[in-house]
Design a protein around this motif. Sequence first.
Motif, PDB file in Angstrom:
ATOM      1  N   LEU A  89       1.026  -1.178  -0.017  1.00 50.65           N
ATOM      2  CA  LEU A  89      -0.051  -0.098  -0.095  1.00 50.65           C
ATOM      3  C   LEU A  89       0.821   1.552   0.486  1.00 50.65           C
ATOM      4  CD1 LEU A  89      -2.234   1.097   0.117  1.00 50.65           C
ATOM      5  CD2 LEU A  89      -2.552   1.122   2.651  1.00 50.65           C
ATOM      6  N   ALA A  90       2.057   1.882   0.384  1.00 45.95           N
ATOM      7  CA  ALA A  90       2.630   2.116   0.632  1.00 45.95           C
ATOM      8  C   ALA A  90       3.292   2.727  -0.655  1.00 45.95           C
ATOM      9  CB  ALA A  90       4.334   2.015   1.680  1.00 45.95           C
ATOM     10  N   ALA A  91       3.490   1.459  -1.600  1.00 46.45           N
ATOM     11  CA  ALA A  91       4.408   1.901  -3.148  1.00 46.45           C
ATOM     12  C   ALA A  91       3.367   2.601  -3.553  1.00 46.45           C
ATOM     13  CB  ALA A  91       4.533   0.439  -3.377  1.00 46.45           C
ATOM     14  N   ILE A  92       1.921   1.713  -3.354  1.00 45.63           N
ATOM     15  CA  ILE A  92       0.704   2.455  -4.144  1.00 45.63           C
ATOM     16  C   ILE A  92       0.286   3.939  -3.879  1.00 45.63           C
ATOM     17  CG2 ILE A  92      -1.658   2.381  -4.144  1.00 45.63           C
ATOM     18  CD1 ILE A  92      -1.623  -0.366  -3.895  1.00 45.63           C
ATOM     19  N   ALA A  93       0.962   4.206  -2.779  1.00 44.48           N
ATOM     20  CA  ALA A  93       0.248   5.782  -1.943  1.00 44.48           C
ATOM     21  C   ALA A  93       1.584   6.497  -2.618  1.00 44.48           C
ATOM     22  CB  ALA A  93       0.237   5.292  -0.445  1.00 44.48           C
ATOM     23  N   CYS A  94       2.387   6.204  -2.680  1.00 44.93           N
ATOM     24  CA  CYS A  94       3.998   6.810  -3.057  1.00 44.93           C
ATOM     25  C   CYS A  94       3.552   7.082  -4.837  1.00 44.93           C
ATOM     26  CB  CYS A  94       5.248   6.290  -2.545  1.00 44.93           C
ATOM     27  SG  CYS A  94       5.188   6.309  -0.665  1.00 44.93           S
ATOM     28  N   ALA A  95       3.411   6.257  -5.620  1.00 49.02           N
ATOM     29  CA  ALA A  95       3.294   5.642  -6.864  1.00 49.02           C
ATOM     30  C   ALA A  95       2.874   7.158  -7.244  1.00 49.02           C
ATOM     31  CB  ALA A  95       3.370   5.211  -7.246  1.00 49.02           C
ATOM     32  N   LEU A  96       1.245   6.764  -7.081  1.00 50.55           N
ATOM     33  CA  LEU A  96       0.194   8.151  -7.245  1.00 50.55           C
ATOM     34  C   LEU A  96       0.730   9.532  -6.663  1.00 50.55           C
ATOM     35  CD1 LEU A  96      -2.758   6.534  -5.794  1.00 50.55           C
ATOM     36  CD2 LEU A  96      -2.835   6.559  -8.388  1.00 50.55           C
ATOM     37  N   MET A  97       1.025   9.772  -5.247  1.00 52.23           N
ATOM     38  CA  MET A  97       1.254  11.090  -4.878  1.00 52.23           C
ATOM     39  C   MET A  97       2.439  11.583  -6.065  1.00 52.23           C
ATOM     40  SD  MET A  97       0.017  11.060  -0.970  1.00 52.23           S
ATOM     41  CE  MET A  97       0.273  13.005  -0.715  1.00 52.23           C
ATOM     42  N   ALA A  98       3.467  10.725  -6.503  1.00 52.90           N
ATOM     43  CA  ALA A  98       4.024  11.290  -7.071  1.00 52.90           C
ATOM     44  C   ALA A  98       4.052  11.656  -8.908  1.00 52.90           C
ATOM     45  CB  ALA A  98       5.568   9.881  -7.495  1.00 52.90           C
ATOM     46  N   LYS A 118      -9.622   3.226  -1.013  1.00 54.25           N
ATOM     47  CA  LYS A 118      -9.142   3.553   0.209  1.00 54.25           C
ATOM     48  C   LYS A 118      -8.610   4.917   0.220  1.00 54.25           C
ATOM     49  CE  LYS A 118     -10.458   1.732   4.568  1.00 54.25           C
ATOM     50  NZ  LYS A 118     -10.442   1.268   5.440  1.00 54.25           N
ATOM     51  N   PHE A 119      -7.759   4.501  -0.523  1.00 53.03           N
ATOM     52  CA  PHE A 119      -6.716   5.833  -0.013  1.00 53.03           C
ATOM     53  C   PHE A 119      -7.013   6.710  -1.303  1.00 53.03           C
ATOM     54  CE2 PHE A 119      -2.485   7.782  -2.226  1.00 53.03           C
ATOM     55  CZ  PHE A 119      -2.244   8.997  -1.094  1.00 53.03           C
ATOM     56  N   CYS A 120      -7.965   6.276  -2.372  1.00 47.67           N
ATOM     57  CA  CYS A 120      -8.104   7.224  -3.070  1.00 47.67           C
ATOM     58  C   CYS A 120      -9.102   8.021  -2.860  1.00 47.67           C
ATOM     59  CB  CYS A 120      -8.669   6.759  -5.173  1.00 47.67           C
ATOM     60  SG  CYS A 120      -7.510   5.720  -5.994  1.00 47.67           S
ATOM     61  N   ASP A 121     -10.406   7.638  -1.714  1.00 41.97           N
ATOM     62  CA  ASP A 121     -11.222   8.365  -1.680  1.00 41.97           C
ATOM     63  C   ASP A 121     -11.183   9.041  -0.046  1.00 41.97           C
ATOM     64  OD1 ASP A 121     -12.541   6.464  -3.309  1.00 41.97           O
ATOM     65  OD2 ASP A 121     -13.761   5.330  -2.338  1.00 41.97           O
ATOM     66  N   MET A 123      -7.593  10.164   1.067  1.00 43.50           N
ATOM     67  CA  MET A 123      -6.727  10.526   1.200  1.00 43.50           C
ATOM     68  C   MET A 123      -6.082  11.665   0.219  1.00 43.50           C
ATOM     69  SD  MET A 123      -4.324  11.819   3.516  1.00 43.50           S
ATOM     70  CE  MET A 123      -3.601  10.463   3.939  1.00 43.50           C
ATOM     71  N   LEU A 124      -6.196  10.747  -1.389  1.00 43.76           N
ATOM     72  CA  LEU A 124      -6.330  11.468  -2.955  1.00 43.76           C
ATOM     73  C   LEU A 124      -7.570  13.082  -2.660  1.00 43.76           C
ATOM     74  CD1 LEU A 124      -5.308   9.659  -5.332  1.00 43.76           C
ATOM     75  CD2 LEU A 124      -4.150  10.791  -4.027  1.00 43.76           C
ATOM     76  N   ALA A 125      -8.613  12.462  -2.155  1.00 39.76           N
ATOM     77  CA  ALA A 125      -9.874  13.761  -2.301  1.00 39.76           C
ATOM     78  C   ALA A 125      -9.352  14.960  -1.304  1.00 39.76           C
ATOM     79  CB  ALA A 125     -11.306  12.768  -1.305  1.00 39.76           C
ATOM     80  N   ARG A 126      -8.969  14.404   0.367  1.00 39.00           N
ATOM     81  CA  ARG A 126      -8.637  15.527   1.112  1.00 39.00           C
ATOM     82  C   ARG A 126      -7.724  16.651  -0.335  1.00 39.00           C
ATOM     83  NH1 ARG A 126      -6.351  13.500   6.223  1.00 39.00           N
ATOM     84  NH2 ARG A 126      -8.457  11.296   6.491  1.00 39.00           N
ATOM     85  N   TYR A 127      -6.504  15.296  -0.873  1.00 39.32           N
ATOM     86  CA  TYR A 127      -6.401  16.898  -1.189  1.00 39.32           C
ATOM     87  C   TYR A 127      -5.956  17.439  -2.629  1.00 39.32           C
ATOM     88  CZ  TYR A 127      -3.309  15.666   2.950  1.00 39.32           C
ATOM     89  OH  TYR A 127      -2.549  15.197   3.837  1.00 39.32           O
ATOM     90  N   GLY A 128      -7.546  17.165  -2.987  1.00 42.18           N
ATOM     91  CA  GLY A 128      -8.039  18.153  -4.548  1.00 42.18           C
ATOM     92  C   GLY A 128      -7.918  16.922  -5.175  1.00 42.18           C
ATOM     93  N   VAL A 129      -7.812  15.867  -5.287  1.00 38.15           N
ATOM     94  CA  VAL A 129      -7.282  15.007  -6.270  1.00 38.15           C
ATOM     95  C   VAL A 129      -8.876  13.774  -6.692  1.00 38.15           C
ATOM     96  CG1 VAL A 129      -6.784  12.563  -7.299  1.00 38.15           C
ATOM     97  CG2 VAL A 129      -5.710  14.869  -6.602  1.00 38.15           C
TER      98      VAL A 129
END
Length: 398
Positions: A89-98, A118-121, A123-129
């Motif tokens: 999951l850390a790999a998914i999160a860091c890759a997307l945020m990169a 869950k990360f997209c909905d 975490m990413l949503a919280r930062y405007g993605v």
Amino acid sequence: MDDLKGMAARTRLVHAGRHPHDNHGVVNPPVYHASTILQPSLAVWEASRKPDFPGYRYGRAGTPTSRSFEEAVADLYGAADAVAVSSGLAAIACALMAVLRAGDHLLVSDSAYFPTRKFCDQMLARYGVETTYYDPRLGGRIADLLRPNTRAVFTEAPGSLTFEMQDIPAIAAAAHAHGAVVLTDNTWGTALHFDALGKGVDIVVEAVTKYICGHSDVMMGLIASTAEHAGAVRDMVRLHGNCSGPDDLYLAQRGLRTMGVRLKQNEANGLALATWLEGRPEVSKVLHPGLPSHPDHALWQRDFSGASGLFSFVLRPVPRAALAAFLDGLKLYGMGASWGGFESLILPGDPKALRTATTWDEPGQLLRIHAGLEDVDDLIADLEAGLERLTAAAKAAA
């Protein structure tokens, strides 16, 4: 060995990233437990602060232990760089945020690993993605979903739990024509069975926890990238302070060397179990892309060189007591999360709650199997006894 060009993947699995004569002839790369790394002079200290410094500056930023593993993985994927992180999951999160920033739009396969959603909905949503989920069988028609601000497409083939295949080359062609980055979760296929970068993917993530480690005792992920994205990915990993511990890196390297032979057995056992289950009257459907009956079998044959040991099947509807009789009495299949280890596992799943772009209408219970390294006849016998218990319990409840 430095020159592995032209050699088979299973040969590179054994030799990539190893430099025995840099370490007194020791076959396995040594384990460096390090935080502080000293520099011999002011000039070297100043050089070590620069991004292109070839040595080591601090344990979190890399050691010979992490570098040898990352070098091996990059070689396997044909990537410009690979970086190890603390989990899949850390790999998914860091890759997307990169590759994403506020205001971007992201497309994600509707069959992706649930923590990805869950990360997209959350975490990413919280930062405007904004994330839109798409039918995994959309293929090149994904072009219809691309918006002016679509920055990335996240794929996963086959899909988690339900094992739909994706036409990743067609998706990549449409995304690249639009200027979007293509990422894929390649944990099921691994570098041995799916040449993700060769099929148009820009950034690959994989849960090292699964087949690379292979022994159910490590939490780790990896990100392998093309030259265009390698720097941004490694920078994002460092900004998050993410890294893998030296002992886990050592275990991952050890697992990497035997992954070729292990995965071959996982594949053989998985296909044997899936084929056997197809013939059982208690089973309504088997979801394994390596079976000719799978609707995406031709796509799997075109793009993949093999399969892993993970697949699902759907039971015909039975009472919960019958399901419990089946699962609770199994001797060789543990009931727990994760997969890719030496042991067989079985886990109930419910795709209904995990879909928004597609629907799951099967009335029976879905069960996911990871075929381990046991004797396949014993694995079949355990399932057969379980299905007999299921049938008896269903009749008793009728």
